[in-house]
Structures are given as C-alpha cells and as structure tokens.
Design a protein around this motif. Structure first.
Motif, PDB file in Angstrom:
ATOM      1  N   ALA A   1      16.011   6.890   4.915  1.00 12.76           N
ATOM      2  CA  ALA A   1      14.985   7.828   5.373  1.00 12.76           C
ATOM      3  C   ALA A   1      13.687   7.055   5.542  1.00 12.76           C
ATOM      4  N   MET A   2      13.110   7.116   6.728  1.00 14.15           N
ATOM      5  CA  MET A   2      11.816   6.489   6.988  1.00 14.15           C
ATOM      6  C   MET A   2      10.747   7.556   6.890  1.00 14.15           C
ATOM      7  N   VAL A   3       9.827   7.385   5.936  1.00 16.97           N
ATOM      8  CA  VAL A   3       8.788   8.387   5.688  1.00 16.97           C
ATOM      9  C   VAL A   3       7.426   7.813   6.059  1.00 16.97           C
ATOM     10  N   GLY A   4       6.703   8.500   6.922  1.00 17.60           N
ATOM     11  CA  GLY A   4       5.381   8.024   7.297  1.00 17.60           C
ATOM     12  C   GLY A   4       4.540   9.133   7.898  1.00 17.60           C
ATOM     13  N   ASP A   5       3.273   8.807   8.161  1.00 20.50           N
ATOM     14  CA  ASP A   5       2.330   9.813   8.650  1.00 20.50           C
ATOM     15  C   ASP A   5       2.030   9.683  10.140  1.00 20.50           C
ATOM     16  N   ARG A   6       2.736   8.767  10.824  1.00 19.13           N
ATOM     17  CA  ARG A   6       2.438   8.538  12.234  1.00 19.13           C
ATOM     18  C   ARG A   6       3.669   8.731  13.102  1.00 19.13           C
ATOM     19  N   LEU A   7       3.488   9.489  14.175  1.00 22.78           N
ATOM     20  CA  LEU A   7       4.587   9.758  15.087  1.00 22.78           C
ATOM     21  C   LEU A   7       4.959   8.515  15.883  1.00 22.78           C
ATOM     22  N   TYR A   8       3.962   7.809  16.415  1.00 27.66           N
ATOM     23  CA  TYR A   8       4.226   6.740  17.369  1.00 27.66           C
ATOM     24  C   TYR A   8       4.615   5.421  16.718  1.00 27.66           C
ATOM     25  N   THR A   9       4.629   5.357  15.387  1.00 28.41           N
ATOM     26  CA  THR A   9       5.120   4.159  14.701  1.00 28.41           C
ATOM     27  C   THR A   9       6.276   4.522  13.772  1.00 28.41           C
ATOM     28  N   ASP A  10       5.988   5.265  12.706  1.00 28.27           N
ATOM     29  CA  ASP A  10       6.996   5.580  11.692  1.00 28.27           C
ATOM     30  C   ASP A  10       8.158   6.387  12.259  1.00 28.27           C
ATOM     31  N   VAL A  11       7.849   7.515  12.870  1.00 22.36           N
ATOM     32  CA  VAL A  11       8.888   8.420  13.364  1.00 22.36           C
ATOM     33  C   VAL A  11       9.631   7.813  14.544  1.00 22.36           C
ATOM     34  N   LEU A  12       8.909   7.169  15.449  1.00 22.01           N
ATOM     35  CA  LEU A  12       9.559   6.565  16.609  1.00 22.01           C
ATOM     36  C   LEU A  12      10.486   5.432  16.186  1.00 22.01           C
TER      37      LEU A  12
ATOM     38  N   ASP B   1       6.168   4.306   4.276  1.00 23.69           N
ATOM     39  CA  ASP B   1       4.891   3.809   4.775  1.00 23.69           C
ATOM     40  C   ASP B   1       3.891   3.886   3.618  1.00 23.69           C
ATOM     41  N   MET B   2       2.854   3.087   3.671  1.00 21.63           N
ATOM     42  CA  MET B   2       1.918   3.055   2.542  1.00 21.63           C
ATOM     43  C   MET B   2       0.652   3.869   2.812  1.00 21.63           C
ATOM     44  N   ASP B   3      -0.261   3.309   3.603  1.00 22.47           N
ATOM     45  CA  ASP B   3      -1.550   3.969   3.815  1.00 22.47           C
ATOM     46  C   ASP B   3      -1.355   5.239   4.633  1.00 22.47           C
ATOM     47  N   GLY B   4      -1.707   6.374   4.061  1.00 21.40           N
ATOM     48  CA  GLY B   4      -1.501   7.655   4.713  1.00 21.40           C
ATOM     49  C   GLY B   4      -0.274   8.383   4.197  1.00 21.40           C
ATOM     50  N   THR B   5       0.553   7.671   3.412  1.00 28.60           N
ATOM     51  CA  THR B   5       1.785   8.259   2.888  1.00 28.60           C
ATOM     52  C   THR B   5       1.816   8.284   1.364  1.00 28.60           C
ATOM     53  N   ILE B   6       1.529   7.118   0.734  1.00 34.29           N
ATOM     54  CA  ILE B   6       1.465   7.105  -0.730  1.00 34.29           C
ATOM     55  C   ILE B   6       0.029   6.956  -1.240  1.00 34.29           C
ATOM     56  N   TYR B   7      -0.860   6.488  -0.374  1.00 39.58           N
ATOM     57  CA  TYR B   7      -2.275   6.431  -0.737  1.00 39.58           C
ATOM     58  C   TYR B   7      -3.129   6.525   0.513  1.00 39.58           C
ATOM     59  N   LEU B   8      -4.418   6.813   0.308  1.00 39.78           N
ATOM     60  CA  LEU B   8      -5.419   6.768   1.373  1.00 39.78           C
ATOM     61  C   LEU B   8      -6.513   5.817   0.934  1.00 39.78           C
ATOM     62  N   GLY B   9      -6.637   4.678   1.616  1.00 37.37           N
ATOM     63  CA  GLY B   9      -7.604   3.681   1.188  1.00 37.37           C
ATOM     64  C   GLY B   9      -7.246   3.169  -0.194  1.00 37.37           C
ATOM     65  N   ASN B  10      -8.121   3.391  -1.154  1.00 36.65           N
ATOM     66  CA  ASN B  10      -7.867   2.990  -2.541  1.00 36.65           C
ATOM     67  C   ASN B  10      -7.507   4.177  -3.425  1.00 36.65           C
ATOM     68  N   GLN B  11      -7.244   5.331  -2.813  1.00 31.56           N
ATOM     69  CA  GLN B  11      -6.960   6.540  -3.578  1.00 31.56           C
ATOM     70  C   GLN B  11      -5.476   6.870  -3.523  1.00 31.56           C
ATOM     71  N   LEU B  12      -4.822   6.796  -4.672  1.00 24.48           N
ATOM     72  CA  LEU B  12      -3.405   7.118  -4.768  1.00 24.48           C
ATOM     73  C   LEU B  12      -3.215   8.621  -4.629  1.00 24.48           C
ATOM     74  N   LEU B  13      -2.303   9.033  -3.764  1.00 26.33           N
ATOM     75  CA  LEU B  13      -1.989  10.450  -3.644  1.00 26.33           C
ATOM     76  C   LEU B  13      -1.235  10.908  -4.889  1.00 26.33           C
ATOM     77  N   LYS B  14      -1.570  12.065  -5.397  1.00 30.89           N
ATOM     78  CA  LYS B  14      -1.072  12.493  -6.703  1.00 30.89           C
ATOM     79  C   LYS B  14       0.445  12.676  -6.741  1.00 30.89           C
ATOM     80  N   GLU B  15       1.072  12.877  -5.589  1.00 32.31           N
ATOM     81  CA  GLU B  15       2.515  13.080  -5.557  1.00 32.31           C
ATOM     82  C   GLU B  15       3.317  11.780  -5.593  1.00 32.31           C
ATOM     83  N   SER B  16       2.645  10.637  -5.396  1.00 29.90           N
ATOM     84  CA  SER B  16       3.368   9.383  -5.169  1.00 29.90           C
ATOM     85  C   SER B  16       4.131   8.888  -6.392  1.00 29.90           C
ATOM     86  N   ARG B  17       3.467   8.775  -7.525  1.00 33.17           N
ATOM     87  CA  ARG B  17       4.145   8.247  -8.712  1.00 33.17           C
ATOM     88  C   ARG B  17       5.286   9.168  -9.179  1.00 33.17           C
ATOM     89  N   PRO B  18       5.076  10.498  -9.245  1.00 31.40           N
ATOM     90  CA  PRO B  18       6.206  11.371  -9.595  1.00 31.40           C
ATOM     91  C   PRO B  18       7.369  11.255  -8.612  1.00 31.40           C
TER      92      PRO B  18
END
Length: 282
Positions: free
Chosen positions: A222-233, A25-42
C-alpha cells in the motif's frame, strides 16, 4: 473504533487484506515540517502488531538517509537507514548502470553526500570544470549563482536529471516552499529544456526497487501519501494499492476535479490502521 465494512468499502477492504507492507510518504503524511502528526506513532505501533512492514519513502531529496533517520528519531519515530528510501536513492539506481561522470548538483549537502557515498564524483558548486551531467534537487537554501551555472550547462546540452517533480514542499509555516519541480520549471523558462529523466515518484521504478529489496509483489504494497500526481500516480503505475491521506497537500475539492484517483481516501493514518485491522477479519 470499529469501522463497519459497507458495500462501498468491500472491494478496497479485500485488497487491504492482501497488504504485507506499507510505503509511507513522509512530509504531509507522517509529519508536517518539524511537527509529527499525532496519528503517526500509534499507526506504526499498530502495523507492528499486525505484522505489516513499513518503509518511509519520500521525494524530498534535501536530506541523506542518515539525516532522515536523525530527523525521524528526533521527532519520535524510530527508523534505520534501511527503512528510508528517497528520490536520491531512486536516481542513483538510474545512474548506476551508465555513470555519466562528474556531477554538477543544484541541491543540499545531504543530496551531494548521498551521491558521493554511492561513488559519484560531485563537483564543487564554484567549479568551472565541465561536468558529465547536471542534477537538480530540492534545496531550501538555494544559491542563485549555482542555479545560473546549472542553467548554463543545461543550455549547452549536457545530460540533465531531476530527483523528483514536486512543485512545492509541504510545511506548517506561513510560506510556500518551492520544490524541485518549480526549479525545473524556472530552468525550462530560461533555457527551454525539461529534465531528460525525473527519478522519484510517480516513476514506478522507485516502488519496484523497494518490492525487489523486500521480496514481495507490488500488489502486496500500500502506497500512502498526500499527493495525487506523485504518490497516488506511482501506486497506479506500479500496480500497488494507492491510498490518499488528507493530512497534507490534497483537499477533497482537488480530488474531485482530478483525473488521478486513489484506490482509497483516508482522513489520517488512524483511519487506515483500523481499516487494515478490520481487513484481516474479512
């Protein structure tokens, strides 16, 4: 950092050892808005080292795949059109066998462009022509008159499709971004109809289509995301390994109260990278 494999982690680690591809998943998983999460590129670099493929899979229909590639590149993530799959692409696959004719769309120019590029006739928002179907997606620049026109056609009984069910869009700003699911709820309150079909997560066909394209089974994903009712379900429905990351919408308090439970919970992608690396040694 080495993460020891205790009895609690043993079963998830055995499943992680089978993983050949990660759907992110993208927003909430690898970035928030326009801010890249520091763990994503590594994380992406580590997956390349491990020989594990990655696809960016999102319910956010506001951008075309080309726009997502541009956005990801701009914030420091290398991507191609082939590495991006959106709820719009899932909707296109649903509509393709029996095209409904012209479309009246509540959504962005990116959504309209993706539909047009797939061969669909998208009507202008000010058109008075009766469409073959109504499409509702996420639009951060929503035009009230367009929404009202969509409500009219939906009330008339025309086929009605939504790109995804998300109620809000993750953001690092001090505001709540109303997403496609919230617009559909407003339309239901106004005219009494839910969408006939919702295309994106948690529908399993979105992940099934990705597996078919890659030539792998859902068990190898592996499906990785920040939402239970979409990604995990969706992971659960498709038979994939569902991983919840706590970098976006879901907090542990909500997780504890939910009937939808992931196969694994991680704080961030750095933790997952180490788990996947360790799983290869089990």
């Amino acid at each position: 950092m080495h993460i020891p494999v205790n009895e609690f982690l043993k079963a998830p680690m055995q499943r992680l050892a089978e993983i050949r591809h990660v759907a992110l998943d993208m927003d909430g998983t690898i970035y928030l808005g326009n801010q890249l999460l520091k763990e994503s590129r590594p994380f992406l670099d580590r997956m390349k080292e491990l020989g594990i493929g990655c696809t960016f899979l999102t319910n956010n229909s506001s951008k075309s795949r080309t726009e997502y590639v541009e956005h990801l590149t701009r914030i420091g993530i290398p991507a191609t059109r082939e590495s991006v799959f959106t709820s719009t692409n899932a909707l296109i696959e649903l509509l393709a066998p029996k095209p409904p004719g012209s479309l009246f769309v509540v959504g962005t120019t990116g959504l309209c462009r993706e539909l047009s590029d797939a061969g669909f006739d998208v009507l202008p928002s000010n058109s008075d022509l009766q469409p073959g179907a109504v499409i509702v997606g996420y639009d951060p620049h929503l035009d009230y008159q367009t929404l009202c026109k969509a409500a009219w056609w939906i009330k008339k009984g025309l086929p009605y499709f939504a790109t995804h069910p998300d109620r809000t869009c993750p953001t690092n700003e001090e505001k709540v971004l109303l997403d496609c699911g919230a617009l559909c709820a407003a339309l239901k309150a106004a005219v009494g109809r839910k969408p006939d079909v919702v295309a994106g997560k948690p529908e399993p066909q979105m992940l099934d289509a990705l597996c078919s394209r890659l030539g792998i089974t859902s068990r190898e994903v592996a499906m990785v995301g920040d939402r239970l009712y979409t990604d995990v379900l969706m992971a659960s429905r498709a038979g994939a390994f569902g991983i919840l990351t706590l970098t976006g919408e879901t907090r542990r308090s909500r997780l504890a109260a939910s009937e939808i439970q992931p196969d694994l919970v991680i704080e961030n992608l750095a933790e997952l990278a180490e788990l996947l690396a360790s799983a290869k040694n089990i």
